[in-house]
Design an enzyme around this catalytic site. Sequence first.
Site, PDB file in Angstrom:
ATOM      1  N   ASP A  33      -0.665  32.857  15.801  1.00  0.00           N
ATOM      2  CA  ASP A  33       0.353  32.055  15.806  1.00  0.00           C
ATOM      3  C   ASP A  33      -0.297  30.447  15.893  1.00  0.00           C
ATOM      4  O   ASP A  33       0.092  29.694  16.842  1.00  0.00           O
ATOM      5  CB  ASP A  33       1.247  31.832  16.964  1.00  0.00           C
ATOM      6  CG  ASP A  33       1.881  33.425  17.170  1.00  0.00           C
ATOM      7  OD1 ASP A  33       2.133  34.326  15.836  1.00  0.00           O
ATOM      8  OD2 ASP A  33       2.123  33.880  18.135  1.00  0.00           O
ATOM      9  N   GLY A  86       1.893  34.992  32.376  1.00  0.00           N
ATOM     10  CA  GLY A  86       1.063  33.984  31.890  1.00  0.00           C
ATOM     11  C   GLY A  86       0.436  33.978  30.443  1.00  0.00           C
ATOM     12  O   GLY A  86      -0.243  33.195  30.110  1.00  0.00           O
ATOM     13  N   HIS A  87       0.812  35.014  29.871  1.00  0.00           N
ATOM     14  CA  HIS A  87       0.627  35.139  28.183  1.00  0.00           C
ATOM     15  C   HIS A  87       1.566  34.320  27.567  1.00  0.00           C
ATOM     16  O   HIS A  87       2.713  34.681  27.303  1.00  0.00           O
ATOM     17  CB  HIS A  87       0.517  36.763  27.846  1.00  0.00           C
ATOM     18  CG  HIS A  87      -0.102  36.746  26.432  1.00  0.00           C
ATOM     19  ND1 HIS A  87       0.542  36.738  25.405  1.00  0.00           N
ATOM     20  CD2 HIS A  87      -1.352  36.848  26.042  1.00  0.00           C
ATOM     21  CE1 HIS A  87      -0.268  37.014  24.438  1.00  0.00           C
ATOM     22  NE2 HIS A  87      -1.459  36.912  24.892  1.00  0.00           N
ATOM     23  N   GLU A 216      11.100  35.116  11.663  1.00  0.00           N
ATOM     24  CA  GLU A 216      10.708  34.311  13.022  1.00  0.00           C
ATOM     25  C   GLU A 216       9.896  33.389  12.505  1.00  0.00           C
ATOM     26  O   GLU A 216       9.701  32.776  11.281  1.00  0.00           O
ATOM     27  CB  GLU A 216      10.067  35.355  14.250  1.00  0.00           C
ATOM     28  CG  GLU A 216       8.892  36.061  13.499  1.00  0.00           C
ATOM     29  CD  GLU A 216       8.441  37.180  14.561  1.00  0.00           C
ATOM     30  OE1 GLU A 216       9.100  37.295  15.498  1.00  0.00           O
ATOM     31  OE2 GLU A 216       6.975  37.467  14.580  1.00  0.00           O
TER      32      GLU A 216
END
Length: 331
Positions: A33, A86-87, A216
């Site tokens: 991404d 935290g990802h 998406e």
Amino acid sequence: MKNFLFALLMLATFTVAGQTKPAINDTLISVHDPVIIRQDSMYYIFCTGQGITAFSSPDMKHWKQLKPVFDKAPQWAVDAIPSFRGHIWAPDISYHNGQFYLYYAVSAFGKNTSCIGLATNKTLDPSSKNFKWIDHGKVIQSVPGRDMWNAIDPNLVMDENNIPWLAFGSFWNGMKLVKLDSALTAVAQPEEWYTVAARKRDFILPDSVAGDAAIEAPFIYHHGKYFYLFVSFDYCCRGEKSTYKMMVGRSEKVTGPYADQDGVPMNLGGGSTVLEGDKNWHGVGHNAVANFSGTDYLIFHGYDAADNGRSKLRIEKLAWFNDWPMVERRR
């Protein structure tokens, strides 16, 4: 659901359990991404990873991995998403009002228990005395059982009147667009929402299954008289079995309706193919578009068939034919 993660080149470094492997003068980097921006003579990439993974390069060829944006998970995100460790997914970077705006997503995997947050910085240069990420917390949240949309994959876009809008979403009933306030930190009041792209879905399916409605990664790019809405159809994050592909539609207004080359509205399942996988690269998708020195570039990830389906950065020059985007090397 997602979200993990070359007229120019393919570009390798990775983050494991929150630790970084130094990447100086690597010609291949592993990303998911990705988005890109340039400050002065340096290019910066931000992508999905622990604390948000970041890279810098003087030439878009040789990349150095930087420290993550966050050294620990923002507390507001931990409170909002109980499973969050935290990802952070799918950041979006842009420059406005004298600073850089970095939107990002935190989510429970496979559910629309999700939030979009925002951090800002006056500079992207870690050596600058002004370098400091300031987190502004939650911008939008989606809740299972209440919302049939998902607060992930943010993308900030300014309309022709410089009014800010945030595109985001995945699966369920599609890509959303919402007007932001002038500070770019919250939804504007009164609220103004649009569905800009969607695919028909069998609602008998459980929420965690998209069926044929997998869509998406919205990214809106203004070129000429049109706004172009890029999205990714089908499935990410399955290595060589990934079926991701990039689709596009256009509109003269940022709010749509967006339609493909056949005139089919994207909110009714339309979309024209920009790039899809082949025997060498699987699941190409989650793209961004950037212009540097008058040239448009398509930046995205793909799964390298020659490297056990590992996800890697790809950058392609983007050409325009009859006001439609096309990867230049595929002309």
